[in-house]
Motif scaffolding. Structure first.
Motif, PDB file in Angstrom:
ATOM      1  N   PHE A 241       0.858  -1.177   0.000  1.00 12.55           N
ATOM      2  CA  PHE A 241       0.000   0.000   0.000  1.00 12.55           C
ATOM      3  C   PHE A 241       0.895   1.228   0.000  1.00 12.55           C
ATOM      4  O   PHE A 241       2.010   1.200   0.516  1.00 12.55           O
ATOM      5  CB  PHE A 241      -0.916   0.021   1.225  1.00 12.55           C
ATOM      6  N   GLY A 242       0.398   2.323  -0.578  1.00 14.54           N
ATOM      7  CA  GLY A 242       1.213   3.524  -0.599  1.00 14.54           C
ATOM      8  C   GLY A 242       0.467   4.724  -1.140  1.00 14.54           C
ATOM      9  O   GLY A 242      -0.706   4.643  -1.541  1.00 14.54           O
ATOM     10  N   ALA A 243       1.154   5.855  -1.156  1.00 12.70           N
ATOM     11  CA  ALA A 243       0.595   7.103  -1.663  1.00 12.70           C
ATOM     12  C   ALA A 243       1.741   7.969  -2.152  1.00 12.70           C
ATOM     13  O   ALA A 243       2.907   7.793  -1.745  1.00 12.70           O
ATOM     14  CB  ALA A 243      -0.208   7.825  -0.588  1.00 12.70           C
ATOM     15  N   GLY A 244       1.423   8.902  -3.041  1.00 13.64           N
ATOM     16  CA  GLY A 244       2.459   9.773  -3.571  1.00 13.64           C
ATOM     17  C   GLY A 244       1.889  11.044  -4.142  1.00 13.64           C
ATOM     18  O   GLY A 244       0.666  11.210  -4.287  1.00 13.64           O
ATOM     19  N   ILE A 245       2.791  11.943  -4.491  1.00 15.53           N
ATOM     20  CA  ILE A 245       2.439  13.196  -5.144  1.00 15.53           C
ATOM     21  C   ILE A 245       3.418  13.409  -6.289  1.00 15.53           C
ATOM     22  O   ILE A 245       4.631  13.274  -6.109  1.00 15.53           O
ATOM     23  CB  ILE A 245       2.456  14.371  -4.145  1.00 15.53           C
ATOM     24  N   ALA A 246       2.883  13.690  -7.477  1.00 18.59           N
ATOM     25  CA  ALA A 246       3.705  13.869  -8.681  1.00 18.59           C
ATOM     26  C   ALA A 246       3.628  15.319  -9.132  1.00 18.59           C
ATOM     27  O   ALA A 246       2.545  15.929  -9.131  1.00 18.59           O
ATOM     28  CB  ALA A 246       3.230  12.940  -9.789  1.00 18.59           C
ATOM     29  N   PHE A 247       4.760  15.870  -9.536  1.00 13.10           N
ATOM     30  CA  PHE A 247       4.857  17.234 -10.027  1.00 13.10           C
ATOM     31  C   PHE A 247       5.220  17.183 -11.511  1.00 13.10           C
ATOM     32  O   PHE A 247       6.295  16.680 -11.871  1.00 13.10           O
ATOM     33  CB  PHE A 247       5.922  18.020  -9.261  1.00 13.10           C
ATOM     34  N   ARG A 248       4.330  17.696 -12.358  1.00 14.11           N
ATOM     35  CA  ARG A 248       4.582  17.659 -13.796  1.00 14.11           C
ATOM     36  C   ARG A 248       5.535  18.771 -14.186  1.00 14.11           C
ATOM     37  O   ARG A 248       5.288  19.950 -13.925  1.00 14.11           O
ATOM     38  CB  ARG A 248       3.262  17.800 -14.561  1.00 14.11           C
ATOM     39  N   LEU A 249       6.654  18.388 -14.809  1.00 16.21           N
ATOM     40  CA  LEU A 249       7.652  19.342 -15.263  1.00 16.21           C
ATOM     41  C   LEU A 249       7.443  19.744 -16.708  1.00 16.21           C
ATOM     42  O   LEU A 249       7.822  20.847 -17.122  1.00 16.21           O
ATOM     43  CB  LEU A 249       9.055  18.756 -15.086  1.00 16.21           C
ATOM     44  N   SER A 250       6.884  18.842 -17.504  1.00 15.19           N
ATOM     45  CA  SER A 250       6.591  19.114 -18.907  1.00 15.19           C
ATOM     46  C   SER A 250       5.527  18.125 -19.350  1.00 15.19           C
ATOM     47  O   SER A 250       4.995  17.360 -18.551  1.00 15.19           O
ATOM     48  CB  SER A 250       7.857  18.973 -19.770  1.00 15.19           C
ATOM     49  N   ARG A 251       5.226  18.151 -20.634  1.00 19.70           N
ATOM     50  CA  ARG A 251       4.208  17.249 -21.156  1.00 19.70           C
ATOM     51  C   ARG A 251       4.570  15.788 -20.926  1.00 19.70           C
ATOM     52  O   ARG A 251       3.696  14.950 -20.695  1.00 19.70           O
ATOM     53  CB  ARG A 251       4.031  17.523 -22.650  1.00 19.70           C
ATOM     54  N   ARG A 252       5.845  15.465 -20.963  1.00 23.53           N
ATOM     55  CA  ARG A 252       6.288  14.068 -20.861  1.00 23.53           C
ATOM     56  C   ARG A 252       6.957  13.722 -19.544  1.00 23.53           C
ATOM     57  O   ARG A 252       7.094  12.542 -19.227  1.00 23.53           O
ATOM     58  CB  ARG A 252       7.291  13.770 -21.986  1.00 23.53           C
ATOM     59  N   LEU A 253       7.352  14.698 -18.767  1.00 26.93           N
ATOM     60  CA  LEU A 253       8.248  14.455 -17.648  1.00 26.93           C
ATOM     61  C   LEU A 253       7.599  14.879 -16.337  1.00 26.93           C
ATOM     62  O   LEU A 253       6.953  15.925 -16.244  1.00 26.93           O
ATOM     63  CB  LEU A 253       9.547  15.240 -17.855  1.00 26.93           C
ATOM     64  N   ASN A 254       7.766  14.043 -15.302  1.00 26.33           N
ATOM     65  CA  ASN A 254       7.307  14.409 -13.968  1.00 26.33           C
ATOM     66  C   ASN A 254       8.214  13.779 -12.923  1.00 26.33           C
ATOM     67  O   ASN A 254       8.907  12.787 -13.181  1.00 26.33           O
ATOM     68  CB  ASN A 254       5.847  14.001 -13.752  1.00 26.33           C
ATOM     69  N   ILE A 255       8.212  14.369 -11.741  1.00 24.11           N
ATOM     70  CA  ILE A 255       8.909  13.789 -10.603  1.00 24.11           C
ATOM     71  C   ILE A 255       7.863  13.433  -9.546  1.00 24.11           C
ATOM     72  O   ILE A 255       6.816  14.084  -9.458  1.00 24.11           O
ATOM     73  CB  ILE A 255       9.979  14.733 -10.009  1.00 24.11           C
ATOM     74  N   ALA A 256       8.137  12.394  -8.770  1.00 22.70           N
ATOM     75  CA  ALA A 256       7.155  11.908  -7.806  1.00 22.70           C
ATOM     76  C   ALA A 256       7.820  11.610  -6.469  1.00 22.70           C
ATOM     77  O   ALA A 256       8.862  10.951  -6.422  1.00 22.70           O
ATOM     78  CB  ALA A 256       6.456  10.659  -8.332  1.00 22.70           C
ATOM     79  N   LEU A 257       7.204  12.096  -5.411  1.00 23.65           N
ATOM     80  CA  LEU A 257       7.598  11.759  -4.048  1.00 23.65           C
ATOM     81  C   LEU A 257       6.595  10.731  -3.539  1.00 23.65           C
ATOM     82  O   LEU A 257       5.388  10.992  -3.516  1.00 23.65           O
ATOM     83  CB  LEU A 257       7.586  13.002  -3.164  1.00 23.65           C
ATOM     84  N   GLU A 258       7.089   9.555  -3.144  1.00 23.14           N
ATOM     85  CA  GLU A 258       6.195   8.442  -2.833  1.00 23.14           C
ATOM     86  C   GLU A 258       6.668   7.692  -1.600  1.00 23.14           C
ATOM     87  O   GLU A 258       7.867   7.581  -1.335  1.00 23.14           O
ATOM     88  CB  GLU A 258       6.129   7.484  -4.024  1.00 23.14           C
ATOM     89  N   ASP A 259       5.702   7.177  -0.855  1.00 22.17           N
ATOM     90  CA  ASP A 259       5.998   6.293   0.268  1.00 22.17           C
ATOM     91  C   ASP A 259       5.117   5.057   0.141  1.00 22.17           C
ATOM     92  O   ASP A 259       3.897   5.177  -0.008  1.00 22.17           O
ATOM     93  CB  ASP A 259       5.736   6.998   1.595  1.00 22.17           C
ATOM     94  N   ARG A 260       5.738   3.874   0.173  1.00 22.60           N
ATOM     95  CA  ARG A 260       4.987   2.623   0.072  1.00 22.60           C
ATOM     96  C   ARG A 260       5.450   1.661   1.164  1.00 22.60           C
ATOM     97  O   ARG A 260       6.625   1.637   1.544  1.00 22.60           O
ATOM     98  CB  ARG A 260       5.139   1.977  -1.300  1.00 22.60           C
ATOM     99  N   ILE A 261       4.498   0.893   1.672  1.00 22.92           N
ATOM    100  CA  ILE A 261       4.757  -0.065   2.738  1.00 22.92           C
ATOM    101  C   ILE A 261       4.424  -1.458   2.221  1.00 22.92           C
ATOM    102  O   ILE A 261       3.357  -1.668   1.628  1.00 22.92           O
ATOM    103  CB  ILE A 261       3.919   0.248   3.990  1.00 22.92           C
ATOM    104  N   THR A 262       5.319  -2.394   2.437  1.00 22.97           N
ATOM    105  CA  THR A 262       5.139  -3.778   2.014  1.00 22.97           C
ATOM    106  C   THR A 262       4.983  -4.657   3.247  1.00 22.97           C
ATOM    107  O   THR A 262       5.806  -4.622   4.157  1.00 22.97           O
ATOM    108  CB  THR A 262       6.343  -4.248   1.177  1.00 22.97           C
TER     109      THR A 262
END
Length: 303
Positions: A241-262
């Motif tokens: 399970f997890g959650a994240g937030i993605a920041f779009r830098l351009s039409r094709r590119l994004n960065i994502a900060l994510e935390d997931r637990i296994t």
């Protein structure tokens, strides 16, 4: 600075860019652009490939050392506006060290085979005092391959232009491999003399105790930790399970900060599963261990 940069972008609306539509939907697109049809067609479902780096930690019976290094790669296929599937592989090394001393480890052969003598219970039920105290530690090399359903929470209105910031949650299952070792011996044998010399073990002194342990322990992690299998390393089915937030830098590119637990049905990721009882024999702890992966990723969208 990141928010300002992202806000400065002016993404092309999906409905006005013909490259977002497969050839079979272009007739509807042309009719819509010429005001002959009220709605644009559904855009094509895109693929995403990405890589991430972050910190891997184990939530268990031994305190984690943070941060540690981990990395991951994934491929993701959109199934619609809100749902996509992601195949992800992560690899990391987690370490841990307890500042509390343990004496009730007589059932853990990783310590007893190296000459440490913990509490022993006689056939009459009498508990003999431990000759040695130990400080639980571990280094776990973890790999995980899983498939997850990713739910986009930022595009509920449909047919809107690309969002600059995307919130998402995920859930899935997979296989997890781990190989855990402990640091029980140094160049001149076990650490029993050094461990036994540490006294006044209280919460207020935990910082000093950790400093003493780091001065004593080397980085060998030479002893295979106790496992549920009679072999080095273990493989388990797992849920994520997890959650994240993605920041779009351009039409094709994004960065994502994510935390997931296994989650795994296994209490030996950290090599320790025994409780400390003031009386009686050692018993198993109540909770299974889990793996946390906090990461920053770079993702590329492709058709």
């Amino acid at each position: 600075m990141l928010s300002t940069t992202v806000s400065a972008q002016t993404p092309t609306p999906v409905w006005s860019d013909s490259s977002y539509y497969p050839s079979g939907r272009l007739p509807q697109y042309n009719e819509f652009m010429n005001n002959l049809y009220p709605y644009p067609p559904k855009p094509r479902n895109m693929w995403e490939v990405g890589a991430s780096v972050g910190a891997t930690a184990i939530a268990g019976d031994v305190a984690s050392i943070f941060p540690t290094f981990g990395w991951g790669v994934h491929v993701r296929k959109s199934l619609g506006y809100m749902l996509s599937l992601r195949l992800q592989y992560i690899n990391g090394t987690a370490t841990g060290l307890n500042w509390q001393a343990a004496e009730n480890y007589s059932k853990n052969q990783a310590w007893t085979n190296n000459g440490y003598v913990g509490n022993l219970v006689t056939q009459s039920g009498d508990r003999l005092p431990a000759q040695d105290q130990v400080f639980y530690n571990y280094q776990a090399k973890v790999s995980d391959l899983g498939i997850q359903a990713v739910f986009n929470l930022s595009n509920i209105k449909f047919h809107t232009h690309q969002t600059k910031i995307g919130l998402y949650v995920l859930a899935g299952f997979g296989m997890t491999w781990y190989d855990t070792k402990i640091n029980a011996t140094g160049g001149s044998g076990n650490y029993s003399s050094a461990f036994n010399s540490i006294t006044n073990i209280t919460y207020d002194n935990r910082g000093d105790i950790k400093s003493k342990l780091k001065d004593v322990l080397d980085d060998s992690y030479e002893t295979p930790a106790q496992t549920n299998d009679d072999r080095d390393g273990s493989t388990r089915f797992s849920g994520t399970f997890g959650a994240g937030i993605a920041f779009r830098l351009s039409r094709r590119l994004n960065i994502a900060l994510e935390d997931r637990i296994t989650f795994l049905r296994d209490d030996l990721l950290d090599g320790q599963q025994w409780t400390e009882h003031p009386h009686g024999d050692a018993t198993l702890t109540r909770n299974f261990d889990s793996i946390n992966y906090l990461s920053l990723g770079l993702n590329v969208n492709i058709f």
